[in-house]
Design a protein around this motif. Structure first.
Motif, PDB file in Angstrom:
ATOM      1  N   SER A  39      49.582  64.798  17.520  1.00 40.71           N
ATOM      2  CA  SER A  39      50.771  63.948  17.486  1.00 40.71           C
ATOM      3  C   SER A  39      51.772  64.429  16.436  1.00 40.71           C
ATOM      4  N   THR A  40      51.278  64.758  15.262  1.00 37.95           N
ATOM      5  CA  THR A  40      52.147  65.234  14.180  1.00 37.95           C
ATOM      6  C   THR A  40      52.845  66.534  14.581  1.00 37.95           C
ATOM      7  N   SER A  41      52.090  67.452  15.130  1.00 35.73           N
ATOM      8  CA  SER A  41      52.645  68.747  15.538  1.00 35.73           C
ATOM      9  C   SER A  41      53.685  68.575  16.632  1.00 35.73           C
ATOM     10  N   MET A  42      53.394  67.694  17.574  1.00 34.82           N
ATOM     11  CA  MET A  42      54.287  67.482  18.706  1.00 34.82           C
ATOM     12  C   MET A  42      55.637  66.923  18.257  1.00 34.82           C
ATOM     13  N   ILE A  43      55.617  65.894  17.456  1.00 37.81           N
ATOM     14  CA  ILE A  43      56.862  65.227  17.049  1.00 37.81           C
ATOM     15  C   ILE A  43      57.722  66.140  16.175  1.00 37.81           C
ATOM     16  N   VAL A  44      57.106  66.736  15.152  1.00 34.93           N
ATOM     17  CA  VAL A  44      57.860  67.599  14.236  1.00 34.93           C
ATOM     18  C   VAL A  44      58.354  68.855  14.959  1.00 34.93           C
ATOM     19  N   GLY A  45      57.500  69.454  15.774  1.00 31.35           N
ATOM     20  CA  GLY A  45      57.878  70.665  16.490  1.00 31.35           C
ATOM     21  C   GLY A  45      58.979  70.445  17.501  1.00 31.35           C
ATOM     22  N   LEU A  46      58.956  69.309  18.167  1.00 32.30           N
ATOM     23  CA  LEU A  46      59.979  69.002  19.160  1.00 32.30           C
ATOM     24  C   LEU A  46      61.349  68.851  18.503  1.00 32.30           C
ATOM     25  N   GLY A  47      61.383  68.142  17.383  1.00 31.08           N
ATOM     26  CA  GLY A  47      62.655  67.978  16.673  1.00 31.08           C
ATOM     27  C   GLY A  47      63.198  69.305  16.173  1.00 31.08           C
ATOM     28  N   PHE A  48      62.323  70.128  15.651  1.00 28.46           N
ATOM     29  CA  PHE A  48      62.739  71.434  15.141  1.00 28.46           C
ATOM     30  C   PHE A  48      63.274  72.319  16.268  1.00 28.46           C
ATOM     31  N   THR A  49      62.618  72.281  17.423  1.00 26.57           N
ATOM     32  CA  THR A  49      63.033  73.115  18.554  1.00 26.57           C
ATOM     33  C   THR A  49      64.430  72.747  19.038  1.00 26.57           C
ATOM     34  N   ILE A  50      64.725  71.461  19.093  1.00 24.53           N
ATOM     35  CA  ILE A  50      66.051  71.017  19.541  1.00 24.53           C
ATOM     36  C   ILE A  50      67.133  71.538  18.591  1.00 24.53           C
ATOM     37  N   ILE A  51      66.887  71.422  17.295  1.00 22.08           N
ATOM     38  CA  ILE A  51      67.862  71.905  16.312  1.00 22.08           C
ATOM     39  C   ILE A  51      68.055  73.417  16.433  1.00 22.08           C
ATOM     40  N   MET A  52      66.950  74.136  16.580  1.00 23.18           N
ATOM     41  CA  MET A  52      67.022  75.590  16.685  1.00 23.18           C
ATOM     42  C   MET A  52      67.753  76.027  17.949  1.00 23.18           C
ATOM     43  N   SER A  53      67.587  75.295  19.052  1.00 25.91           N
ATOM     44  CA  SER A  53      68.264  75.628  20.306  1.00 25.91           C
ATOM     45  C   SER A  53      69.780  75.580  20.134  1.00 25.91           C
ATOM     46  N   ILE A  54      70.238  74.554  19.448  1.00 28.89           N
ATOM     47  CA  ILE A  54      71.686  74.376  19.247  1.00 28.89           C
ATOM     48  C   ILE A  54      72.246  75.496  18.372  1.00 28.89           C
ATOM     49  N   ILE A  55      71.555  75.802  17.285  1.00 29.29           N
ATOM     50  CA  ILE A  55      72.018  76.854  16.373  1.00 29.29           C
ATOM     51  C   ILE A  55      72.070  78.205  17.075  1.00 29.29           C
ATOM     52  N   CYS A  56      71.014  78.541  17.798  1.00 32.09           N
ATOM     53  CA  CYS A  56      70.938  79.840  18.471  1.00 32.09           C
ATOM     54  C   CYS A  56      71.989  79.980  19.565  1.00 32.09           C
ATOM     55  N   PHE A  57      72.280  78.895  20.249  1.00 28.00           N
ATOM     56  CA  PHE A  57      73.284  78.929  21.314  1.00 28.00           C
ATOM     57  C   PHE A  57      74.635  79.402  20.777  1.00 28.00           C
ATOM     58  N   PHE A  58      75.011  78.896  19.613  1.00 28.87           N
ATOM     59  CA  PHE A  58      76.332  79.220  19.076  1.00 28.87           C
ATOM     60  C   PHE A  58      76.365  80.533  18.285  1.00 28.87           C
ATOM     61  N   LEU A  59      75.219  81.053  17.883  1.00 29.83           N
ATOM     62  CA  LEU A  59      75.202  82.278  17.085  1.00 29.83           C
ATOM     63  C   LEU A  59      74.843  83.535  17.886  1.00 29.83           C
ATOM     64  N   SER A  60      74.509  83.384  19.160  1.00 35.60           N
ATOM     65  CA  SER A  60      73.975  84.511  19.936  1.00 35.60           C
ATOM     66  C   SER A  60      74.914  85.717  19.981  1.00 35.60           C
ATOM     67  N   LYS A  61      76.193  85.495  20.188  1.00 35.43           N
ATOM     68  CA  LYS A  61      77.142  86.620  20.283  1.00 35.43           C
ATOM     69  C   LYS A  61      77.238  87.371  18.957  1.00 35.43           C
ATOM     70  N   ASN A  62      77.291  86.626  17.859  1.00 37.04           N
ATOM     71  CA  ASN A  62      77.376  87.265  16.543  1.00 37.04           C
ATOM     72  C   ASN A  62      76.150  88.134  16.263  1.00 37.04           C
ATOM     73  N   ILE A  63      74.976  87.660  16.675  1.00 43.56           N
ATOM     74  CA  ILE A  63      73.753  88.434  16.454  1.00 43.56           C
ATOM     75  C   ILE A  63      73.785  89.727  17.261  1.00 43.56           C
ATOM     76  N   LEU A  64      74.271  89.648  18.486  1.00 45.49           N
ATOM     77  CA  LEU A  64      74.397  90.851  19.324  1.00 45.49           C
ATOM     78  C   LEU A  64      75.311  91.883  18.663  1.00 45.49           C
ATOM     79  N   LEU A  65      76.387  91.424  18.093  1.00 48.56           N
ATOM     80  CA  LEU A  65      77.330  92.340  17.444  1.00 48.56           C
ATOM     81  C   LEU A  65      76.727  92.939  16.169  1.00 48.56           C
ATOM     82  N   ILE A  66      75.977  92.131  15.425  1.00 50.23           N
ATOM     83  CA  ILE A  66      75.346  92.621  14.196  1.00 50.23           C
ATOM     84  C   ILE A  66      74.351  93.734  14.499  1.00 50.23           C
ATOM     85  N   THR A  67      73.652  93.627  15.628  1.00 49.36           N
ATOM     86  CA  THR A  67      72.648  94.638  15.996  1.00 49.36           C
ATOM     87  C   THR A  67      73.265  95.843  16.708  1.00 49.36           C
TER      88      THR A  67
END
Length: 446
Positions: free
Chosen positions: A93-121
């Motif tokens: 239960s602990t892993s599920m709740i904390v992991g789910l919240g973290f995944t949602i936040i990470m999805s949003i951040i990665c969505f907006f940074l993807s192009k910049n990361i491609l250019l950096i590489t």
């Protein structure tokens, strides 16, 4: 179906646990392999290169999530081995709740940074739009990636490696069908392959959830049981964070290696995309054997069966070596045929580059087999810092050497940088294991 591995035939249990994972992970790898094959044949080399440039970035994020689930699964296996079902449910239960919240936040951040990361590489500018579209679509489906992996980790910790794999096989077949429809029929290009992958991941996660709810009574949670247990949270974060960092470190390294390949041109990028898919297929059984060792050792550590831990390590390493002996000839002799799956005959230069890489790697694959076995041992013993440090020194060595060798020797230099990295990794892991061996012998005789 659960499986207590604290008693019974050790090699039989390891093989029985590993085989479904090998088969399932092979199907999972078809997610990206099918993308690459279909894109290479029906869209073109430029789009294949776009998928190739996007994949290391995608893998960093996905395997961070996988790392979180791997870390918590060690704790789950330990509690299951103890027979402490109440504590096991609180951990889930602990892993599920904390992991789910973290995944949602990470999805949003990665969505907006993807192009910049491609250019950096240093991704060639002409393939950035397609690569960015592919990444953003994948990032929209990360929640399904987490749900599948956390439920799979839970089932594996209880000795069931077969059930989540069956769902994965089904979704992999679905992914291939949808990729053909979206790319070949509807002409959606790389967007079509990404949509097919997200839908397939959603199906596999939903099937896992339904199965657990209906077939595993001890994993049915009442409302009062769905909570974050603060007494377990610190340990959960420590385990999941370290394994997530380890997985991320590995794929950040691969992304940096991709940065050494990108300046070599579109043909080299396309070839590297293909051979990394082949690497994944070749290394998958080694990693599955390692995962079997982790679950077995963690359960027996919880049950204080230290003699079984010692034997499991020896059997696990033997299985790793036998697998490499079976692997070497098909990779070396079949390199050209395998490359032609990804690239049509018109891509002769891409095929030639891939063959050069694979003919060397066929002999090198023994080293990751040994490092994977050692990593499985350390994870099962709960010492995740060793796995993190050894992965870091391995990938650092590989990255440094790839930037030195790639400009001079092309893709062959990448293969030799891998060899050097694995040698450095073993030079750290072997002394660490010898220290652990002394402690284990003491516990056995105590």
């Amino acid at each position: 179906m659960t499986n207590d591995m604290t008693s019974g035939n050790i090699p039989k249990q390891l093989v029985k646990f590993a085989i479904p994972m090998v088969l399932g992970n092979m199907f999972q790898l078809t997610y990206n392999a099918v993308d690459s094959i279909i894109v290479g044949h029906f869209v073109g080399t430029s789009s294949l290169a776009a998928v190739g440039a996007a994949n290391p970035i995608m893998n960093i994020v996905i395997f961070f999530i996988v790392g979180i689930c791997m870390g918590t699964s060690v704790l789950m296996s330990e509690y299951f081995g103890e027979g402490n079902i109440k504590k096991l449910k609180r951990e889930i239960s602990t892993s599920m709740i904390v992991g789910l919240g973290f995944t949602i936040i990470m999805s949003i951040i990665c969505f907006f940074l993807s192009k910049n990361i491609l250019l950096i590489t240093q991704t060639p500018i002409e393939i950035v739009p397609e690569a960015n579209l592919y990444l953003r679509t994948i990032f929209c489906g990360l929640i399904f990636t987490f749900l599948y992996n956390i439920y799979s980790a839970t089932l594996r910790s209880m000795g069931d490696s077969k059930t989540p794999i069956l769902f994965l096989i089904f979704s992999s077949i679905l992914n291939a069908i949808l990729a053909v429809i979206f790319v070949v029929v509807l002409k959606l290009g790389v967007l079509g392959t990404a949509i097919a992958t997200v839908i397939s991941q959603a199906v596999s996660s939903i099937l896992c959830i339904i199965y657990v709810y209906k077939k595993i009574p001890i994993l049915r949670f009442s409302k009062s049981e769905i909570t974050v247990d603060t007494s377990l949270l610190k340990n959960t974060i420590n385990y999941s964070w370290v394994t997530a960092l380890q997985q991320t470190c590995l794929y950040i390294g691969k992304l940096l290696v991709q940065g050494s390949v990108n300046p070599l041109g579109v043909n080299s990028i396309a070839a590297f995309n293909a051979v990394t898919r082949i690497d994944d297929f070749a290394l998958n059984p080694e990693q599955s054997i390692s995962s079997a060792m982790t679950t077995f050792i963690a359960q027996n550590r919880g049950g204080e069966k230290f003699d079984r831990i010692k034997k499991a390590f020896h059997y696990g390493m033997l299985i790793e070596v036998i697998y490499w002996l079976i692997l070497i000839a098909p990779v070396y002799l079949g390199a050209r045929s395998v490359m032609q799956l990804f690239v049509p005959d018109s891509g002769a230069q891409v095929i030639h580059l891939g063959v050069i890489y694979l003919e060397s790697m066929a002999f090198f694959y023994i080293l990751p087999g040994l490092t994977n076995g050692l990593q499985g041992y350390f994870r099962g013993m709960g010492d995740l810092k060793i796995t993190l440090i050894s992965t870091f020194v391995q990938i650092l060595s590989r990255v440094i050497l790839s930037y030195i060798l790639a400009p001079r020797y092309g893709i062959a230099g990448i293969a030799f940088s891998c060899l050097f990295g694995w040698i450095v990794m073993l030079s750290y892991e072997v002394p660490a294991y010898l220290k652990y061996r002394k402690k284990l012998l003491f516990l056995i005789t105590a």
